[in-house]
Design a protein around this motif. Structure first.
Motif, short mmCIF file in Angstrom:
data_model
loop_
_atom_site.label_atom_id
_atom_site.label_comp_id
_atom_site.label_asym_id
_atom_site.label_seq_id
_atom_site.Cartn_x
_atom_site.Cartn_y
_atom_site.Cartn_z
N PHE A 88 -34.34 19.59 -7.33
CA PHE A 88 -33.02 19.29 -6.49
C PHE A 88 -33.57 18.38 -5.31
CE2 PHE A 88 -31.55 23.48 -8.08
CZ PHE A 88 -30.60 22.76 -8.79
N LEU B 19 -34.87 28.10 -7.96
CA LEU B 19 -34.22 26.83 -7.96
C LEU B 19 -35.32 25.67 -8.26
CD1 LEU B 19 -32.21 26.93 -4.69
CD2 LEU B 19 -31.61 27.33 -6.74
N GLN C 178 -28.87 28.02 -15.08
CA GLN C 178 -28.19 29.11 -15.68
C GLN C 178 -28.51 29.51 -16.98
OE1 GLN C 178 -25.43 30.45 -14.12
NE2 GLN C 178 -25.02 31.92 -15.64
N PHE D 174 -27.12 25.14 -3.60
CA PHE D 174 -27.40 25.43 -4.96
C PHE D 174 -27.17 26.71 -5.62
CE2 PHE D 174 -30.48 22.18 -3.33
CZ PHE D 174 -29.74 21.13 -3.81
N SER D 175 -27.45 27.55 -4.72
CA SER D 175 -27.12 29.08 -4.88
C SER D 175 -25.50 29.32 -5.05
CB SER D 175 -27.72 30.00 -4.08
OG SER D 175 -29.10 29.91 -4.03
N GLU E 40 -23.22 27.00 -6.31
CA GLU E 40 -23.24 26.46 -7.32
C GLU E 40 -23.37 27.22 -8.74
OE1 GLU E 40 -23.42 22.25 -8.02
OE2 GLU E 40 -21.97 21.94 -6.43
N LEU E 41 -24.69 27.93 -8.64
CA LEU E 41 -25.05 28.80 -9.64
C LEU E 41 -24.06 30.16 -9.77
CD1 LEU E 41 -28.78 28.80 -9.08
CD2 LEU E 41 -27.70 28.18 -11.27
N ILE F 31 -28.38 22.58 -12.25
CA ILE F 31 -27.69 24.07 -12.23
C ILE F 31 -27.37 24.55 -13.52
CG2 ILE F 31 -25.41 25.11 -11.85
CD1 ILE F 31 -26.90 24.31 -9.25
N SER F 32 -27.37 23.75 -14.64
CA SER F 32 -26.73 24.37 -16.23
C SER F 32 -28.43 24.80 -16.55
CB SER F 32 -26.39 23.31 -16.76
OG SER F 32 -25.18 22.87 -16.43
N GLY G 7 -25.35 18.76 -11.87
CA GLY G 7 -24.72 20.04 -12.65
C GLY G 7 -25.65 20.04 -13.85
#
Length: 276
Positions: A151, A197, A132, A91-92, A94-95, A128-129, A125
């Motif tokens: 997650f 996360l 972000q 996940f990190s 993807e960030l 993740i968004s 996603g």
């Protein structure tokens, strides 16, 4: 005239990320949307190109990309041909990828330049968004599409002990019949970076306008996830689309020329929200 340009930029660990920008050359400074695909997804899945065209017709620019470790490569953007990279994903990572994409856009020129972006994230996603957006003021508005609220919901809890013992977990891709590997490093990342996360904790911190959209027939990510996100951030707007599944009734491959009704509803709701 609607045009499309492709780019490849380095993502996490220097791996190439293929992306494309769809735009109307008469509207150079149109608001820019970045789309983040979900788990086992890719930028050219199913209806994604039709969706890009739809938003451009409604006065936006639309950029979509493949995460660096999603299993595709710049040479094979619609095939999971690099399962080694897929296994290494976290996940990190993807960030880091999403931040690199926003950097690329905000430092761009010509039809790519933007001072801020709208973000749409589907499924994983979406998670993740959310993180972000909580961390990045360059994101002006957020739309989550069938987003997860945590997650840890991506795999069966019962599998974790065996996963840690064996060091790897295989998840069947029912579309391709591939056994998709995930290393224990994904769990380690989630444990090491638990605070960052925590999707619900980050959801509560989002100050930007946020639209949560979910289908009431989603079997992959139940509607309860959207309700948890809304509870975490009561200022967010929640729209539930009737008879919509996890992909809003789209599929891959998709050969129709019109969007499924549920997905068209998603797009219409998103345009309404972004134009507020």
């Amino acid at each position: 005239m609607i045009k499309k340009e492709s780019y490849t930029i380095p993502g996490a660990k220097g791996r190439g990320m293929l992306m494309d920008l769809t735009y109307n050359d008469a509207h150079k400074n149109a608001p820019l949307i970045i789309f983040a695909h979900g788990f086992k997804g890719f930028k050219d899945w199913g209806t994604h190109n039709l969706v890009a065209n739809y938003f451009v017709e409604q006065g936006f620019r639309f950029l979509k990309f493949n995460f660096s470790h999603n299993g595709t490569t710049p040479d094979k953007p619609i095939d999971f041909s690099d399962l080694i990279a897929f296994a290494d994903n976290t996940f990190s990572i993807e960030l880091e990828d999403l931040n690199d994409v926003i950097d690329f856009v905000c430092n761009g020129s010509s039809f790519l330049k933007a001072d801020g972006v709208y973000l749409i994230g589907h499924s994983m996603g979406g998670g993740i968004s959310i993180i972000q957006t909580a961390e990045d003021k360059r994101v002006k508005k957020l739309v989550t599409m069938a987003s997860i609220s945590g997650f840890g919901n991506l795999w069966p809890k019962a599998a974790e002990e065996q996963w840690r013992l064996q060091g790897i977990l295989y998840i069947l891709n029912t579309r391709t019949n591939q056994q998709m590997p995930l290393k224990k490093s994904l769990l380690d990342d989630l444990e090491k970076n638990a605070g960052r996360l925590d999707i619900l904790a980050k959801a509560a911190r989002i100050a930007q306008p946020w639209l949560i959209i979910h289908g009431d027939e989603d079997k992959s990510v139940p509607l309860s996830h959207a309700e948890e996100l809304k509870a975490a951030n009561p200022k967010a707007e929640l729209v539930i689309i009737k008879d919509a599944d996890h992909t809003f009734n789209a599929s891959h491959p998709y050969t129709e020329t019109a969007l499924p009704a549920a997905l068209k509803n998603f797009c219409d709701q998103t345009v309404r929200f972004l134009n507020k």
